[in-house]
Scaffold this motif. Structure first.
Motif, mmCIF file in Angstrom:
data_model
loop_
_atom_site.group_PDB
_atom_site.id
_atom_site.type_symbol
_atom_site.label_atom_id
_atom_site.label_comp_id
_atom_site.label_asym_id
_atom_site.label_seq_id
_atom_site.Cartn_x
_atom_site.Cartn_y
_atom_site.Cartn_z
ATOM 1 N N ALA A 25 0.843 -1.199 0.000
ATOM 2 C CA ALA A 25 0.000 0.000 0.000
ATOM 3 C C ALA A 25 0.875 1.246 0.000
ATOM 4 N N ALA A 26 0.498 2.242 -0.804
ATOM 5 C CA ALA A 26 1.258 3.487 -0.889
ATOM 6 C C ALA A 26 0.399 4.568 -1.516
ATOM 7 N N GLN A 27 0.862 5.804 -1.423
ATOM 8 C CA GLN A 27 0.187 6.907 -2.096
ATOM 9 C C GLN A 27 0.315 6.759 -3.615
ATOM 10 N N GLY A 28 1.360 6.108 -4.052
ATOM 11 C CA GLY A 28 1.587 5.846 -5.465
ATOM 12 C C GLY A 28 2.822 4.977 -5.597
ATOM 13 N N PHE A 29 2.994 4.370 -6.767
ATOM 14 C CA PHE A 29 4.114 3.468 -6.968
ATOM 15 C C PHE A 29 4.939 3.908 -8.171
ATOM 16 N N LEU A 30 6.258 3.764 -8.054
ATOM 17 C CA LEU A 30 7.130 3.970 -9.204
ATOM 18 C C LEU A 30 7.021 2.767 -10.138
ATOM 19 N N PRO A 70 8.723 -11.385 -12.366
ATOM 20 C CA PRO A 70 7.902 -11.420 -13.583
ATOM 21 C C PRO A 70 6.639 -10.575 -13.435
ATOM 22 N N GLY A 71 6.017 -10.271 -14.572
ATOM 23 C CA GLY A 71 4.935 -9.307 -14.555
ATOM 24 C C GLY A 71 3.524 -9.840 -14.585
ATOM 25 N N HIS A 72 3.307 -11.112 -14.319
ATOM 26 C CA HIS A 72 1.963 -11.642 -14.540
ATOM 27 C C HIS A 72 1.169 -11.926 -13.271
ATOM 28 N N LEU A 73 1.758 -11.690 -12.104
ATOM 29 C CA LEU A 73 1.041 -12.012 -10.865
ATOM 30 C C LEU A 73 0.726 -10.789 -10.013
ATOM 31 N N LEU A 74 0.929 -9.604 -10.573
ATOM 32 C CA LEU A 74 0.614 -8.370 -9.857
ATOM 33 C C LEU A 74 -0.735 -7.844 -10.315
ATOM 34 N N TYR A 75 -1.547 -7.386 -9.387
ATOM 35 C CA TYR A 75 -2.825 -6.779 -9.774
ATOM 36 C C TYR A 75 -3.186 -5.648 -8.817
ATOM 37 N N LEU A 76 -3.931 -4.679 -9.347
ATOM 38 C CA LEU A 76 -4.434 -3.567 -8.545
ATOM 39 C C LEU A 76 -5.642 -4.056 -7.764
ATOM 40 N N ASP A 77 -5.574 -3.934 -6.459
ATOM 41 C CA ASP A 77 -6.619 -4.492 -5.607
ATOM 42 C C ASP A 77 -7.664 -3.450 -5.224
ATOM 43 N N GLU A 78 -7.222 -2.295 -4.762
ATOM 44 C CA GLU A 78 -8.156 -1.252 -4.328
ATOM 45 C C GLU A 78 -7.559 0.114 -4.591
ATOM 46 N N CYS A 79 -8.420 1.105 -4.734
ATOM 47 C CA CYS A 79 -7.998 2.503 -4.755
ATOM 48 C C CYS A 79 -8.785 3.258 -3.692
ATOM 49 N N HIS A 80 -8.083 3.974 -2.835
ATOM 50 C CA HIS A 80 -8.709 4.841 -1.848
ATOM 51 C C HIS A 80 -8.257 6.269 -2.116
ATOM 52 N N PHE A 81 -9.035 7.216 -1.676
ATOM 53 C CA PHE A 81 -8.742 8.629 -1.946
ATOM 54 C C PHE A 81 -8.769 9.396 -0.628
ATOM 55 N N SER A 82 -7.928 8.955 0.314
ATOM 56 C CA SER A 82 -7.994 9.477 1.681
ATOM 57 C C SER A 82 -7.689 10.971 1.757
ATOM 58 N N ALA A 83 -6.685 11.454 0.971
ATOM 59 C CA ALA A 83 -6.350 12.876 1.036
ATOM 60 C C ALA A 83 -7.527 13.729 0.567
ATOM 61 N N TRP A 84 -8.150 13.335 -0.541
ATOM 62 C CA TRP A 84 -9.297 14.082 -1.064
ATOM 63 C C TRP A 84 -10.479 13.969 -0.111
ATOM 64 N N GLU A 85 -10.673 12.800 0.450
ATOM 65 C CA GLU A 85 -11.833 12.558 1.305
ATOM 66 C C GLU A 85 -11.786 13.340 2.602
ATOM 67 N N LYS A 86 -10.575 13.707 3.056
ATOM 68 C CA LYS A 86 -10.475 14.493 4.291
ATOM 69 C C LYS A 86 -11.196 15.829 4.164
ATOM 70 N N GLY A 87 -11.198 16.374 2.948
ATOM 71 C CA GLY A 87 -11.856 17.659 2.751
ATOM 72 C C GLY A 87 -13.219 17.581 2.118
ATOM 73 N N HIS A 88 -13.549 16.439 1.468
ATOM 74 C CA HIS A 88 -14.776 16.355 0.689
ATOM 75 C C HIS A 88 -15.688 15.208 1.081
ATOM 76 N N GLY A 89 -15.257 14.358 2.002
ATOM 77 C CA GLY A 89 -16.094 13.224 2.371
ATOM 78 C C GLY A 89 -15.749 11.991 1.567
ATOM 79 N N ARG A 90 -16.379 10.886 1.929
ATOM 80 C CA ARG A 90 -16.086 9.600 1.310
ATOM 81 C C ARG A 90 -16.480 9.561 -0.164
ATOM 82 N N VAL A 91 -15.663 8.880 -0.963
ATOM 83 C CA VAL A 91 -15.958 8.708 -2.378
ATOM 84 C C VAL A 91 -16.731 7.415 -2.604
ATOM 85 N N PHE A 92 -16.235 6.324 -2.047
ATOM 86 C CA PHE A 92 -16.870 5.018 -2.214
ATOM 87 C C PHE A 92 -17.226 4.424 -0.852
ATOM 88 N N GLY A 93 -18.086 5.065 -0.128
ATOM 89 C CA GLY A 93 -18.500 4.501 1.154
ATOM 90 C C GLY A 93 -17.358 4.542 2.149
#
Length: 208
Positions: A25-30, A70-93
Motif C-alpha cells: 500500500a502506498a500513495q503511489g508506486f514507481l 515477472p509481470g503476470h502475478l501483480l494486480y491492482l486491488d483497491e484505490c482509496h482517496f484518503s487525502a481528497w476525502e479528508k476535505g470532501h467526504g467519502r468517495v466510495f462509502g
C-alpha cells in the motif's frame, strides 16, 4: 513512491500448491517498484543477497542493480482517496487509509507481478469472491505454460545471471567504502613500477 504497508498473507492453496499474497500500500508506486521489492525479498529469503542489501541499494551515494520479478502475478486491488476525502467526504462509502493498494500472488518460493483490472464495490462478499477468482486465474496462467517466462524459469535466471551481477556490484561498493575509510587493500600485490618493459618506460617519459 513511499511504501506505507507491506504485508504477507497466510499461505493459501490453489490446486494443491501453497501460495502467499503480498499486499503493498502506498500513495503511489514507481514503475516496477512492487516487482523489484518482491524480487529483492525472494533473493534475501534464499540467501542469494545479504540481509543489508536494501540498506545498501537505497543509499544516496550508491547506484546498483535490483532484481525484478515477472509481470503476470501483480494486480491492482483497491484505490482509496484518503487525502481528497479528508476535505470532501467519502468517495466510495467506507474506505481505508491508503490511496493505492497493490497485491501480488506468488508461490512460497517466488512472487511475480503486473496488471489485472480492479473494480470498486460496496459488496464486501462480492469483492472477496472477485479476489479469489482473480487469484485462481493468475495461478492458472502460471501453471498452464502459456507464459513466455514462468516463475521457475525466472528463479533459475535470477540465481544464475542477475544475482552474480548484483553481488559483483556489491563487492565494488564494499571496496569503495573500504578505500574511503583508508582500509582498502588490493587483492593481488601491485607490480613494481620499475619492473616493466623498457619500451613502456620510454613511452611514459615521452608522455611526461
Amino acid at each position: 513512491g513511499i511504501l506505507e504497508k507491506f504485508k504477507m498473507s497466510v499461505p493459501v492453496t490453489f490446486h494443491g500448491e501453497e501460495f502467499v499474497v503480498l499486499r503493498l500500500a502506498a500513495q503511489g508506486f514507481l514503475t516496477g517498484q512492487c516487482r523489484r521489492l518482491v524480487a529483492t525479498l525472494v533473493c534475501m529469503f534464499h540467501g542469494w543477497l545479504p540481509p543489508d542489501f536494501v540498506r545498501t541499494a537505497t543509499r544516496p551515494d550508491v547506484v546498483i542493480s535490483t532484481p525484478m520479478a515477472p509481470g503476470h502475478l501483480l494486480y491492482l486491488d483497491e484505490c482509496h482517496f484518503s487525502a481528497w476525502e479528508k476535505g470532501h467526504g467519502r468517495v466510495f462509502g467506507e474506505s481505508g487509509v491508503a490511496d493505492t493498494v497493490v497485491s501480488m500472488v506468488g508461490g512460497i518460493d517466488v512472487d511475480g507481478s503486473t496488471v489485472a483490472p480492479c473494480s470498486a464495490s460496496f459488496d464486501l462478499p462480492a469483492q472477496n469472491q472477485w479476489r479469489q477468482e482473480l487469484r485462481a486465474r493468475l495461478v492458472e496462467l502460471e501453471r498452464d505454460g502459456s507464459l513466455a517466462t514462468n516463475c521457475s524459469e525466472w528463479l533459475q535466471h535470477l540465481q544464475a545471471v542477475e544475482v552474480p551481477r548484483i553481488r559483483s556490484q556489491l563487492e565494488q561498493v564494499a571496496a569503495a567504502d573500504a578505500f574511503a575509510r583508508g582500509e582498502w587493500r588490493p587483492e593481488r600485490p601491485l607490480p613494481d613500477p620499475e619492473d616493466c618493459p623498457d619500451v613502456y618506460s620510454r613511452v611514459l617519459a615521452l608522455l611526461r
